[in-house]
Write a protein that holds these residues in place. Structure first.
Motif, PDB file in Angstrom:
ATOM      1  N   TRP A  81       0.829  -1.209   0.000  1.00  0.00           N
ATOM      2  CA  TRP A  81       0.000   0.000   0.000  1.00  0.00           C
ATOM      3  C   TRP A  81       0.862   1.257   0.000  1.00  0.00           C
ATOM      4  N   MET A  82       1.943   1.242   0.782  1.00  0.00           N
ATOM      5  CA  MET A  82       2.845   2.401   0.802  1.00  0.00           C
ATOM      6  C   MET A  82       3.431   2.655  -0.577  1.00  0.00           C
ATOM      7  N   LYS A  83       3.841   1.588  -1.249  1.00  0.00           N
ATOM      8  CA  LYS A  83       4.396   1.741  -2.593  1.00  0.00           C
ATOM      9  C   LYS A  83       3.356   2.347  -3.528  1.00  0.00           C
ATOM     10  N   GLU A  84       2.121   1.888  -3.451  1.00  0.00           N
ATOM     11  CA  GLU A  84       1.048   2.440  -4.288  1.00  0.00           C
ATOM     12  C   GLU A  84       0.852   3.931  -4.021  1.00  0.00           C
ATOM     13  N   GLN A  85       1.075   4.350  -2.790  1.00  0.00           N
ATOM     14  CA  GLN A  85       0.906   5.756  -2.431  1.00  0.00           C
ATOM     15  C   GLN A  85       2.107   6.622  -2.795  1.00  0.00           C
ATOM     16  N   GLY A  86       3.200   5.989  -3.215  1.00  0.00           N
ATOM     17  CA  GLY A  86       4.363   6.759  -3.620  1.00  0.00           C
ATOM     18  C   GLY A  86       5.471   6.845  -2.598  1.00  0.00           C
ATOM     19  N   VAL A  87       5.421   6.027  -1.544  1.00  0.00           N
ATOM     20  CA  VAL A  87       6.561   5.940  -0.615  1.00  0.00           C
ATOM     21  C   VAL A  87       7.720   5.297  -1.355  1.00  0.00           C
ATOM     22  N   ASP A  88       8.920   5.818  -1.156  1.00  0.00           N
ATOM     23  CA  ASP A  88      10.087   5.363  -1.910  1.00  0.00           C
ATOM     24  C   ASP A  88      10.899   4.290  -1.206  1.00  0.00           C
ATOM     25  N   LEU A  89      10.913   4.301   0.106  1.00  0.00           N
ATOM     26  CA  LEU A  89      11.723   3.336   0.860  1.00  0.00           C
ATOM     27  C   LEU A  89      11.108   3.126   2.229  1.00  0.00           C
ATOM     28  N   ILE A  90      11.143   1.870   2.697  1.00  0.00           N
ATOM     29  CA  ILE A  90      10.688   1.539   4.045  1.00  0.00           C
ATOM     30  C   ILE A  90      11.917   1.237   4.899  1.00  0.00           C
ATOM     31  N   ASP A  91      12.043   1.973   5.973  1.00  0.00           N
ATOM     32  CA  ASP A  91      13.129   1.841   6.947  1.00  0.00           C
ATOM     33  C   ASP A  91      12.631   0.836   7.989  1.00  0.00           C
ATOM     34  N   VAL A  92      13.226  -0.370   8.005  1.00  0.00           N
ATOM     35  CA  VAL A  92      12.617  -1.507   8.689  1.00  0.00           C
ATOM     36  C   VAL A  92      13.265  -1.780  10.045  1.00  0.00           C
ATOM     37  N   SER A  93      12.553  -1.407  11.097  1.00  0.00           N
ATOM     38  CA  SER A  93      12.944  -1.716  12.465  1.00  0.00           C
ATOM     39  C   SER A  93      11.931  -2.723  13.011  1.00  0.00           C
ATOM     40  N   SER A  94      11.837  -2.830  14.345  1.00  0.00           N
ATOM     41  CA  SER A  94      10.860  -3.762  14.920  1.00  0.00           C
ATOM     42  C   SER A  94      10.624  -3.438  16.391  1.00  0.00           C
ATOM     43  N   GLY A  95       9.498  -3.958  16.906  1.00  0.00           N
ATOM     44  CA  GLY A  95       9.212  -3.928  18.329  1.00  0.00           C
ATOM     45  C   GLY A  95       8.783  -2.585  18.895  1.00  0.00           C
ATOM     46  N   ALA A  96       8.486  -2.610  20.201  1.00  0.00           N
ATOM     47  CA  ALA A  96       8.258  -1.444  21.062  1.00  0.00           C
ATOM     48  C   ALA A  96       6.830  -0.916  21.076  1.00  0.00           C
ATOM     49  N   VAL A  97       5.881  -1.598  20.415  1.00  0.00           N
ATOM     50  CA  VAL A  97       4.501  -1.143  20.541  1.00  0.00           C
ATOM     51  C   VAL A  97       3.887  -1.647  21.839  1.00  0.00           C
ATOM     52  N   VAL A  98       4.375  -2.772  22.329  1.00  0.00           N
ATOM     53  CA  VAL A  98       4.015  -3.304  23.644  1.00  0.00           C
ATOM     54  C   VAL A  98       5.283  -3.888  24.257  1.00  0.00           C
ATOM     55  N   PRO A  99       5.336  -4.038  25.576  1.00  0.00           N
ATOM     56  CA  PRO A  99       6.512  -4.676  26.172  1.00  0.00           C
ATOM     57  C   PRO A  99       6.692  -6.091  25.621  1.00  0.00           C
ATOM     58  N   ALA A 100       7.925  -6.456  25.300  1.00  0.00           N
ATOM     59  CA  ALA A 100       8.188  -7.773  24.717  1.00  0.00           C
ATOM     60  C   ALA A 100       9.643  -8.149  24.927  1.00  0.00           C
ATOM     61  N   ASP A 101       9.894  -9.436  25.028  1.00  0.00           N
ATOM     62  CA  ASP A 101      11.259  -9.954  25.052  1.00  0.00           C
ATOM     63  C   ASP A 101      11.714 -10.154  23.610  1.00  0.00           C
ATOM     64  N   ILE A 102      12.815  -9.502  23.239  1.00  0.00           N
ATOM     65  CA  ILE A 102      13.314  -9.558  21.872  1.00  0.00           C
ATOM     66  C   ILE A 102      14.700 -10.185  21.878  1.00  0.00           C
ATOM     67  N   ASN A 103      14.868 -11.184  21.054  1.00  0.00           N
ATOM     68  CA  ASN A 103      16.173 -11.831  20.910  1.00  0.00           C
ATOM     69  C   ASN A 103      17.037 -10.968  19.992  1.00  0.00           C
ATOM     70  N   VAL A 104      17.941 -10.215  20.596  1.00  0.00           N
ATOM     71  CA  VAL A 104      18.752  -9.260  19.849  1.00  0.00           C
ATOM     72  C   VAL A 104      20.111  -9.881  19.527  1.00  0.00           C
ATOM     73  N   PHE A 105      20.509  -9.795  18.265  1.00  0.00           N
ATOM     74  CA  PHE A 105      21.802 -10.305  17.811  1.00  0.00           C
ATOM     75  C   PHE A 105      22.214  -9.486  16.594  1.00  0.00           C
ATOM     76  N   PRO A 106      23.473  -9.546  16.163  1.00  0.00           N
ATOM     77  CA  PRO A 106      23.902  -8.733  15.023  1.00  0.00           C
ATOM     78  C   PRO A 106      23.010  -8.929  13.802  1.00  0.00           C
ATOM     79  N   GLY A 107      22.472  -7.822  13.303  1.00  0.00           N
ATOM     80  CA  GLY A 107      21.619  -7.869  12.126  1.00  0.00           C
ATOM     81  C   GLY A 107      20.269  -8.516  12.344  1.00  0.00           C
TER      82      GLY A 107
END
Length: 339
Positions: free
Chosen positions: A238-264
């Protein structure tokens, strides 16, 4: 000159980055007068990374409304009085060959400012957080217009690229996720309805902005019944259809959560969205080494590399990465003998 992809140019809509390295937006909480204005620290902080040869300097989450600040020391873009300081910042970054971007943001229920805070539903982030006021349709309309006005001011301040902050549990992310959005009107329920605020913000920004447009997302809620990367493939289309050029892709933080963090640890999300939504992506999250960044680009897993804490530790990380890749890059003319 380097033949590595990390140091190859990237062009879009008349804007060319000299390399694929982006200074990821990171809040500095340094507007000490609580007025949202640029301070001397910001000048030193951002310009030093431009001297260090970062291709794109992205200014931290900058609030489109006073109540949309994460803290009362955040940068702001809710008033024309903010333009002067931001323009001074962009004008002093560009002579070093870096392009400039700004992340337009609204903290939603995660705002830690005095007064009323707002969210899609009256649900606090956690037990220690305040309960937000559920936004009315008029509140939503005013917020969309605040993003539009923020984009107008960003243009006046001379930024090359705008990013809309739709990640990390802030307002737009709160509307997207069913964990934080329990509305029963046209802004809640179905994916199309939960996407509606972001759709309206993108459309409003594009009314006044024709340059490159990015959106940052949190591609997993890391919770049962929350969103995952498959949902963001749909949103990405949908973003592409609207003309967004790039999505900067992160994750998490909308609710508390345990995240397995590792390089990349978030790169696979950028890879999936890039391949399945057929849109350019930026990878971010514990990318600390030039070899690691080059692998991501060479294997087509992302188009840009967003570097965060490593650039706090090393403002000259592009030179460090070049050395790790056994290549050389041009430095600022003032540093030629040492570079």
């Amino acid at each position: 000159m380097s033949n590595r992809k990390l140091f190859s140019p990237w062009s879009l809509k008349g804007v060319t980055l000299k390399n694929r390295i982006v200074m990821s937006p990171m809040c500095m909480y340094s507007s000490h007068e609580k007025d949202g204005k640029v301070q001397p620290f910001h000048m030193t902080h951002y310009i030093s990374r431009a001297v260090g040869q970062v291709g794109l300097i992205m200014v931290e989450a900058t609030a489109v409304t006073p109540e949309g600040r994460i803290s009362d020391q955040d940068l702001g873009i809710w008033d024309d009085a903010h333009i002067e300081g931001l323009a001074a910042l962009t004008s002093q970054i560009k002579p070093y060959g870096s392009k400039t971007a700004i992340q337009l943001a609204h903290a939603g229920r995660k705002a830690e400012v005095e007064g009323t805070i707002y969210g899609p539903s009256a649900i606090p982030f956690d037990e220690q957080s305040r309960t937000p006021v559920e936004m009315t349709k008029e509140d939503i309309k005013e917020t969309v217009q605040a993003f539009k006005k923020g984009a107008e001011r960003a243009k006046a301040a001379g930024f090359d690229i705008i990013e809309i902050h739709g990640a990390h549990g802030y307002l737009i992310n709160e509307f997207l996720s069913p964990l934080s959005n329990h509305r029963e009107d046209e802004y809640g329920g179905s994916p199309e309805n939960r996407y509606r605020l972001l759709r309206e913000v993108i459309d409003a920004v594009k009314e006044v902005w024709d340059g490159p447009l990015f959106v940052r997302v949190s591609a997993s809620d890391y919770q049962t019944n929350g969103l995952d990367v498959a949902d963001y493939v749909g949103f990405g289309k949908w973003m592409k259809e609207q003309g967004v050029d790039l999505i900067d892709v992160s994750s998490g933080a909308v609710v508390p959560a345990d995240i397995n963090v590792f390089p990349g640890y978030q790169v696979s999300f950028a890879d999936t969205i890039r391949a399945q939504a057929e849109i350019q992506t930026g990878a971010v999250g514990l990318i600390t080494n030039g070899l690691q960044a080059e692998e991501i680009l060479q294997n087509g897993r992302a188009d840009l590399i967003f570097v965060a804490r490593e650039l706090l530790r090393d403002p000259y990380w592009p030179k460090t990465a070049a050395k790790q890749l056994n290549t050389t890059i041009e430095g600022p003319v003032q540093y030629d003998r040492a570079w």
